[in-house]
Design a protein around this motif. Structure first.
Motif, PDB file in Angstrom:
ATOM      1  N   ARG A  50       0.833  -1.222   0.000  1.00 25.51           N
ATOM      2  CA  ARG A  50       0.000   0.000   0.000  1.00 25.51           C
ATOM      3  C   ARG A  50       0.858   1.259   0.000  1.00 25.51           C
ATOM      4  NH1 ARG A  50      -3.650  -3.292   3.205  1.00 25.51           N
ATOM      5  NH2 ARG A  50      -2.584  -2.680   5.102  1.00 25.51           N
ATOM      6  N   ILE A  51       1.968   1.243   0.721  1.00 24.01           N
ATOM      7  CA  ILE A  51       2.858   2.412   0.739  1.00 24.01           C
ATOM      8  C   ILE A  51       3.524   2.584  -0.619  1.00 24.01           C
ATOM      9  CG2 ILE A  51       4.992   3.346   1.728  1.00 24.01           C
ATOM     10  CD1 ILE A  51       4.095   1.985   4.409  1.00 24.01           C
ATOM     11  N   GLU A  52       4.046   1.490  -1.171  1.00 25.46           N
ATOM     12  CA  GLU A  52       4.732   1.580  -2.470  1.00 25.46           C
ATOM     13  C   GLU A  52       3.798   1.996  -3.598  1.00 25.46           C
ATOM     14  OE1 GLU A  52       8.445  -1.531  -1.883  1.00 25.46           O
ATOM     15  OE2 GLU A  52       6.845  -2.061  -3.270  1.00 25.46           O
ATOM     16  N   SER A  53       2.536   1.657  -3.490  1.00 25.76           N
ATOM     17  CA  SER A  53       1.590   2.033  -4.545  1.00 25.76           C
ATOM     18  C   SER A  53       0.977   3.410  -4.301  1.00 25.76           C
ATOM     19  CB  SER A  53       0.486   0.979  -4.661  1.00 25.76           C
ATOM     20  OG  SER A  53      -0.299   0.959  -3.494  1.00 25.76           O
ATOM     21  N   GLY A  54       1.325   4.033  -3.173  1.00 25.99           N
ATOM     22  CA  GLY A  54       0.815   5.370  -2.879  1.00 25.99           C
ATOM     23  C   GLY A  54      -0.621   5.398  -2.413  1.00 25.99           C
ATOM     24  N   ARG A  55      -1.146   4.252  -1.992  1.00 30.30           N
ATOM     25  CA  ARG A  55      -2.552   4.195  -1.568  1.00 30.30           C
ATOM     26  C   ARG A  55      -2.781   4.700  -0.158  1.00 30.30           C
ATOM     27  NH1 ARG A  55      -3.927  -1.855  -3.030  1.00 30.30           N
ATOM     28  NH2 ARG A  55      -1.884  -1.984  -2.080  1.00 30.30           N
ATOM     29  N   ILE A  56      -1.721   4.728   0.662  1.00 38.59           N
ATOM     30  CA  ILE A  56      -1.899   5.216   2.031  1.00 38.59           C
ATOM     31  C   ILE A  56      -0.859   6.277   2.360  1.00 38.59           C
ATOM     32  CG2 ILE A  56      -2.968   3.100   2.898  1.00 38.59           C
ATOM     33  CD1 ILE A  56      -0.296   2.433   4.247  1.00 38.59           C
ATOM     34  N   ASN A  57      -1.217   7.123   3.289  1.00 38.28           N
ATOM     35  CA  ASN A  57      -0.333   8.148   3.808  1.00 38.28           C
ATOM     36  C   ASN A  57       0.304   7.591   5.070  1.00 38.28           C
ATOM     37  OD1 ASN A  57       0.877  10.637   4.001  1.00 38.28           O
ATOM     38  ND2 ASN A  57      -0.856  11.604   5.018  1.00 38.28           N
ATOM     39  N   THR A  58       1.601   7.431   5.074  1.00 37.02           N
ATOM     40  CA  THR A  58       2.271   6.801   6.198  1.00 37.02           C
ATOM     41  C   THR A  58       2.831   7.833   7.167  1.00 37.02           C
ATOM     42  OG1 THR A  58       3.833   5.058   6.777  1.00 37.02           O
ATOM     43  CG2 THR A  58       4.510   6.597   5.064  1.00 37.02           C
ATOM     44  N   THR A  59       3.183   7.390   8.344  1.00 36.45           N
ATOM     45  CA  THR A  59       3.715   8.293   9.365  1.00 36.45           C
ATOM     46  C   THR A  59       5.225   8.442   9.217  1.00 36.45           C
ATOM     47  OG1 THR A  59       4.133   6.526  10.967  1.00 36.45           O
ATOM     48  CG2 THR A  59       1.927   7.524  10.987  1.00 36.45           C
ATOM     49  N   VAL A  60       5.758   9.465   9.829  1.00 34.07           N
ATOM     50  CA  VAL A  60       7.200   9.676   9.843  1.00 34.07           C
ATOM     51  C   VAL A  60       7.874   8.520  10.572  1.00 34.07           C
ATOM     52  CG1 VAL A  60       9.053  11.178  10.690  1.00 34.07           C
ATOM     53  CG2 VAL A  60       7.007  12.171   9.677  1.00 34.07           C
ATOM     54  N   PHE A  61       7.263   8.032  11.638  1.00 42.89           N
ATOM     55  CA  PHE A  61       7.833   6.915  12.382  1.00 42.89           C
ATOM     56  C   PHE A  61       7.930   5.670  11.499  1.00 42.89           C
ATOM     57  CE2 PHE A  61       7.412   3.275  15.371  1.00 42.89           C
ATOM     58  CZ  PHE A  61       8.661   3.408  15.969  1.00 42.89           C
ATOM     59  N   THR A  62       6.917   5.410  10.705  1.00 42.79           N
ATOM     60  CA  THR A  62       6.967   4.261   9.791  1.00 42.79           C
ATOM     61  C   THR A  62       8.054   4.467   8.741  1.00 42.79           C
ATOM     62  OG1 THR A  62       4.664   3.684  10.154  1.00 42.79           O
ATOM     63  CG2 THR A  62       5.657   2.913   8.106  1.00 42.79           C
ATOM     64  N   LEU A  63       8.198   5.679   8.239  1.00 38.33           N
ATOM     65  CA  LEU A  63       9.272   5.964   7.281  1.00 38.33           C
ATOM     66  C   LEU A  63      10.638   5.727   7.921  1.00 38.33           C
ATOM     67  CD1 LEU A  63       8.046   9.169   5.430  1.00 38.33           C
ATOM     68  CD2 LEU A  63       8.047   6.804   4.603  1.00 38.33           C
ATOM     69  N   PHE A  64      10.784   6.113   9.178  1.00 34.14           N
ATOM     70  CA  PHE A  64      12.028   5.862   9.900  1.00 34.14           C
ATOM     71  C   PHE A  64      12.312   4.363   9.972  1.00 34.14           C
ATOM     72  CE2 PHE A  64      14.046   4.740  13.948  1.00 34.14           C
ATOM     73  CZ  PHE A  64      15.271   5.372  13.793  1.00 34.14           C
ATOM     74  N   ARG A  65      11.289   3.573  10.298  1.00 35.25           N
ATOM     75  CA  ARG A  65      11.438   2.121  10.389  1.00 35.25           C
ATOM     76  C   ARG A  65      11.784   1.511   9.032  1.00 35.25           C
ATOM     77  NH1 ARG A  65       5.880   0.762  12.625  1.00 35.25           N
ATOM     78  NH2 ARG A  65       6.513  -1.382  12.281  1.00 35.25           N
ATOM     79  N   ILE A  66      11.155   2.005   7.967  1.00 40.62           N
ATOM     80  CA  ILE A  66      11.447   1.509   6.621  1.00 40.62           C
ATOM     81  C   ILE A  66      12.891   1.852   6.241  1.00 40.62           C
ATOM     82  CG2 ILE A  66      10.921   1.815   4.162  1.00 40.62           C
ATOM     83  CD1 ILE A  66       7.951   2.155   5.030  1.00 40.62           C
ATOM     84  N   ALA A  67      13.300   3.085   6.515  1.00 39.55           N
ATOM     85  CA  ALA A  67      14.673   3.500   6.204  1.00 39.55           C
ATOM     86  C   ALA A  67      15.679   2.617   6.941  1.00 39.55           C
ATOM     87  CB  ALA A  67      14.878   4.969   6.574  1.00 39.55           C
TER      88      ALA A  67
END
Length: 85
Positions: A50-67
Motif C-alpha cells: 500500500r505504501i509503495e503504490s501510494g494508496r496510504i499516507n504513512t507516518t514519519v515513524f513508519t518511514l524511519f522504520r522503513i529507512a
C-alpha cells in the motif's frame, strides 16, 4: 492553494514516495516480504504494498522504520520530486 491542488499534491507525494521506496528495495534485491520482515515491530507485507503504490499516507515513524530496514537514511526516502518545475 485550492483544495483540489492540495489533494493532487498529496496524491503525487504519496505516489513518488512509494516509487522511491520500491526503487531502493529493488536495488537491494529485496521482495516486499523481505522488507516487511526487516521492519522493527509488527509490519504486514500488505502495508509495504500500500505504501509503495501510494494508496496510504504513512507516518514519519513508519518511514524511519522503513529507512532503517533498508539501511538508508530517512532523507534518502524523501529525496523525491513533488512540485513541477
Amino acid at each position: 492553494m485550492k483544495d483540489s491542488e492540495i489533494n493532487k499534491l498529496r496524491k503525487k507525494t504519496r505516489h513518488n514516495l512509494g516509487v522511491k521506496i520500491k526503487e531502493i528495495r529493488e536495488s537491494k534485491n529485496l521482495t516486499q516480504v523481505d522488507l516487511a520482515s526487516r521492519i522493527d515491530g509488527r509490519f504486514d507485507t500488505s502495508n509495504v504494498s500500500r505504501i509503495e503504490s501510494g494508496r496510504i499516507n504513512t507516518t514519519v515513524f513508519t518511514l524511519f522504520r522503513i529507512a532503517k530496514a533498508l539501511d538508508v537514511n530517512i532523507a534518502d526516502l524523501l529525496d523525491i520530486e513533488v512540485f513541477e518545475n
